[in-house]
Scaffold this active site. Structure first.
Site, PDB file in Angstrom:
ATOM      1  N   CYS A 177     -10.446   8.080  -1.696  1.00 25.47           N
ATOM      2  CA  CYS A 177     -10.374   6.938  -2.618  1.00 25.47           C
ATOM      3  C   CYS A 177     -11.508   5.932  -2.404  1.00 25.47           C
ATOM      4  O   CYS A 177     -11.723   5.054  -3.245  1.00 25.47           O
ATOM      5  CB  CYS A 177      -9.027   6.238  -2.494  1.00 25.47           C
ATOM      6  SG  CYS A 177      -7.651   7.349  -2.766  1.00 25.47           S
ATOM      7  N   HIS A 233      -9.761  -0.872  -5.020  1.00 25.95           N
ATOM      8  CA  HIS A 233      -9.181   0.439  -5.331  1.00 25.95           C
ATOM      9  C   HIS A 233      -7.776   0.204  -5.876  1.00 25.95           C
ATOM     10  O   HIS A 233      -7.002  -0.580  -5.321  1.00 25.95           O
ATOM     11  CB  HIS A 233      -9.138   1.293  -4.062  1.00 25.95           C
ATOM     12  CG  HIS A 233      -8.340   2.540  -4.219  1.00 25.95           C
ATOM     13  ND1 HIS A 233      -8.506   3.388  -5.307  1.00 25.95           N
ATOM     14  CD2 HIS A 233      -7.364   3.089  -3.457  1.00 25.95           C
ATOM     15  CE1 HIS A 233      -7.667   4.402  -5.183  1.00 25.95           C
ATOM     16  NE2 HIS A 233      -6.962   4.235  -4.081  1.00 25.95           N
ATOM     17  N   ASN A 265      -2.969   5.688  -9.437  1.00 33.16           N
ATOM     18  CA  ASN A 265      -4.058   5.782  -8.465  1.00 33.16           C
ATOM     19  C   ASN A 265      -4.912   7.002  -8.828  1.00 33.16           C
ATOM     20  O   ASN A 265      -4.461   8.136  -8.684  1.00 33.16           O
ATOM     21  CB  ASN A 265      -3.442   5.921  -7.064  1.00 33.16           C
ATOM     22  CG  ASN A 265      -4.481   6.081  -5.971  1.00 33.16           C
ATOM     23  OD1 ASN A 265      -5.665   6.292  -6.239  1.00 33.16           O
ATOM     24  ND2 ASN A 265      -4.028   5.992  -4.731  1.00 33.16           N
TER      25      ASN A 265
HETATM   26  O1  UT7 Z   1      -5.210   5.901  -2.419  1.00 35.11           O
HETATM   27  C1  UT7 Z   1      -5.164   5.757  -1.047  1.00 35.11           C
HETATM   28  C2  UT7 Z   1      -4.450   4.578  -0.687  1.00 35.11           C
HETATM   29  N1  UT7 Z   1      -3.018   4.795  -0.812  1.00 35.11           N
HETATM   30  C3  UT7 Z   1      -2.233   3.762  -0.795  1.00 35.11           C
HETATM   31  O2  UT7 Z   1      -2.725   2.658  -0.773  1.00 35.11           O
HETATM   32  C4  UT7 Z   1      -0.738   3.955  -0.725  1.00 35.11           C
HETATM   33  C5  UT7 Z   1      -0.181   2.980   0.272  1.00 35.11           C
HETATM   34  N2  UT7 Z   1       1.276   2.992   0.353  1.00 35.11           N
HETATM   35  C6  UT7 Z   1       2.064   2.538  -0.633  1.00 35.11           C
HETATM   36  O3  UT7 Z   1       1.581   2.167  -1.691  1.00 35.11           O
HETATM   37  C7  UT7 Z   1       3.547   2.464  -0.384  1.00 35.11           C
HETATM   38  O4  UT7 Z   1       3.814   2.689   0.979  1.00 35.11           O
HETATM   39  C8  UT7 Z   1       4.367   3.476  -1.234  1.00 35.11           C
HETATM   40  C9  UT7 Z   1       4.320   3.053  -2.696  1.00 35.11           C
HETATM   41  C10 UT7 Z   1       3.805   4.868  -1.068  1.00 35.11           C
HETATM   42  C11 UT7 Z   1       5.829   3.466  -0.806  1.00 35.11           C
HETATM   43  O5  UT7 Z   1       6.340   2.155  -0.897  1.00 35.11           O
HETATM   44  P1  UT7 Z   1       7.186   1.552   0.317  1.00 35.11           P
HETATM   45  O6  UT7 Z   1       7.618   0.220  -0.094  1.00 35.11           O
HETATM   46  O7  UT7 Z   1       6.335   1.668   1.553  1.00 35.11           O
HETATM   47  O8  UT7 Z   1       8.443   2.514   0.361  1.00 35.11           O
HETATM   48  P2  UT7 Z   1       8.990   3.378   1.566  1.00 35.11           P
HETATM   49  O9  UT7 Z   1       8.068   4.488   1.873  1.00 35.11           O
HETATM   50  O10 UT7 Z   1       9.375   2.426   2.662  1.00 35.11           O
HETATM   51  O11 UT7 Z   1      10.306   3.981   0.949  1.00 35.11           O
HETATM   52  C12 UT7 Z   1      11.428   3.128   0.633  1.00 35.11           C
HETATM   53  C13 UT7 Z   1      12.548   3.996   0.087  1.00 35.11           C
HETATM   54  C14 UT7 Z   1      12.844   5.207   0.950  1.00 35.11           C
HETATM   55  O12 UT7 Z   1      14.251   5.423   0.940  1.00 35.11           O
HETATM   56  P3  UT7 Z   1      15.143   4.956   2.184  1.00 35.11           P
HETATM   57  O13 UT7 Z   1      14.608   5.688   3.373  1.00 35.11           O
HETATM   58  O14 UT7 Z   1      14.945   3.472   2.274  1.00 35.11           O
HETATM   59  O15 UT7 Z   1      16.523   5.360   1.778  1.00 35.11           O
HETATM   60  C15 UT7 Z   1      12.190   6.348   0.204  1.00 35.11           C
HETATM   61  O16 UT7 Z   1      12.817   7.590   0.420  1.00 35.11           O
HETATM   62  O17 UT7 Z   1      12.194   4.492  -1.198  1.00 35.11           O
HETATM   63  C16 UT7 Z   1      12.403   5.918  -1.228  1.00 35.11           C
HETATM   64  N3  UT7 Z   1      11.427   6.486  -2.157  1.00 35.11           N
HETATM   65  C17 UT7 Z   1      11.644   6.592  -3.476  1.00 35.11           C
HETATM   66  N4  UT7 Z   1      12.702   6.265  -4.250  1.00 35.11           N
HETATM   67  C18 UT7 Z   1      12.592   6.488  -5.577  1.00 35.11           C
HETATM   68  C19 UT7 Z   1      10.183   6.962  -1.878  1.00 35.11           C
HETATM   69  N5  UT7 Z   1       9.596   7.380  -3.013  1.00 35.11           N
HETATM   70  C20 UT7 Z   1      10.475   7.166  -4.015  1.00 35.11           C
HETATM   71  C21 UT7 Z   1      10.431   7.374  -5.408  1.00 35.11           C
HETATM   72  N6  UT7 Z   1      11.511   7.018  -6.129  1.00 35.11           N
HETATM   73  N7  UT7 Z   1       9.357   7.889  -6.026  1.00 35.11           N
END
Ligand code: UT7
Length: 329
Positions: free
Chosen positions: A123, A256, A286
């Site tokens: 990215c 980005h 993204n």
């Molecule tokens: O391009 C390179 C750069 N990439 C990035 O910048 C990505 C950086 N990371 C992020 O943007 C975020 O970490 C994410 C958007 C990927 C995830 O957001 P988050 O607030 O960190 O969520 P999380 O990983 O802590 O997940 C929270 C909950 C989890 O459930 P539990 O364990 O709390 O029950 C996940 O299983 O959300 C769940 N979850 C979803 N639920 C519905 C994860 N993906 C999904 C989904 N739909 N698509």
């Protein structure tokens, strides 16, 4: 290539291309639900700001969308393909293992001669490519470059992994960067830290006539999130110091486009008002190396980014890589 070196390089035209198929969160959620994977429009918007992304039709290659973006940038710059002596293409989704997709784009545009190569910094790829093109122009290795970011990320998404497949989209953006006596690119800085290779990767490879290993995007989202916020801030401060500019003087900040929460946090930490962010993540998702040139072109074509304005580009992604370019448009 021209042997004389120029004092500066500047952007003389921007262009972009999005595949026509727009997939909103509800359409994607319905598609995943058919495979028993649960997600929702609400979750995706709240955690990322993404409302929709664009996907190519099956079989469409990165070079095809890169060429469309490049043609728009050439048109905007008033340049013909034969005037280009450097094609730099940032991508993690090349058409083939080799040759470079840049060479395929060069052929499709009818450019013969000069240099062409791909830049692989995931990215951060466009920021890397722009900084490399600027250096090549200033040292006389090139005079007029096409710098492109293009991705068909849908090809490497695992639609059974809701933690990644809702985040990414396909698209391409490009700029024409030319030798100039007037400052355009003011300062650049590039970084990598390979200790974090595993937090964002596609670990598979082509070997012995087959794909071996895991050929899909895998990401530790929270680890990437935490690293991204810190490095975007430090690298931005660093290029501002190099250029002798203040954050308050930035007209447009184009990070980005991965997650609106990361973008807002980066702007707040730097003290840049949120109104000065160019945001496309809600409509594009993204698009990896394409996200910054897509957003830049959107800023230009919507009449916001214009001559004389200063623009801070910030990239971050797999590798772990990060970088920034400060420029006067
Ligand atoms: O391009 C390179 C750069 N990439 C990035 O910048 C990505 C950086 N990371 C992020 O943007 C975020 O970490 C994410 C958007 C990927 C995830 O957001 P988050 O607030 O960190 O969520 P999380 O990983 O802590 O997940 C929270 C909950 C989890 O459930 P539990 O364990 O709390 O029950 C996940 O299983 O959300 C769940 N979850 C979803 N639920 C519905 C994860 N993906 C999904 C989904 N739909 N698509």
């Amino acid at each position: 290539m021209n042997a004389s070196s120029a004092s500066y390089s500047r952007i003389t035209g921007t262009g972009s291309y999005l595949p026509p198929h727009r997939v909103d969160n509800n359409e994607l959620a319905a598609r995943l639900a058919a495979d028993g994977i649960q997600t929702s429009d609400e979750w995706i918007i709240e955690r990322t700001g993404i409302r929709a992304r664009h996907f190519v039709e099956p079989g469409v290659q990165t070079s095809e969308i890169a060429v469309r973006a490049a043609q728009h940038a050439l048109e905007a710059a008033g340049r013909k393909p034969e005037e280009i002596d450097l094609v730099l293409l940032a991508t993690s989704t090349p058409d083939m293992v080799f040759p470079s997709t840049a060479c395929i784009v060069q052929r499709k545009l009818g450019i013969h001669g000069g240099a062409a190569f791909d830049v692989q910094a995931v990215c951060t790829g466009f920021v890397y490519a722009l900084a490399v093109a600027d250096s090549m122009i200033r040292t006389g290795l090139a005079t007029r470059a096409l710098v492109i970011g293009a991705e068909v990320f849908s090809r490497i998404l695992d639609f059974k992994d809701r933690t990644t497949c809702v985040l990414f989209g396909d698209g391409a953006g490009a700029v024409v960067l030319e030798a100039s006596d007037r400052p355009g690119i003011l300062a650049s800085e590039l970084h990598a830290d390979g200790r974090h290779v595993d937090i964002l990767c596609v670990p598979g490879q082509v070997a012995a006539g087959a794909v071996t290993g895991d050929p899909f995007v895998r990401m530790d989202g929270q680890a990437v999130f935490k690293l991204a916020v810190g490095v975007l801030d430090s690298v931005s401060r660093s290029v501002l110091v190099k250029a002798g500019r203040e954050a308050q003087g930035i007209d447009w900040m184009i990070p980005h486009q991965a997650n609106i929460r990361i973008m807002h946090s980066a702007a707040r930490r730097l003290g840049v008002p949120l109104e000065r962010l160019v945001v496309t993540v809600h409509e594009h998702g993204n698009t990896s190396a394409a996200s910054i040139p897509l957003a830049l072109d959107e800023g230009v074509r919507s009449g916001r980014v214009g001559p004389g304005q200063s623009v801070l580009l910030q990239g971050v992604g797999g590798g772990f890589t990060w970088g920034a370019v400060l420029l006067d448009f």
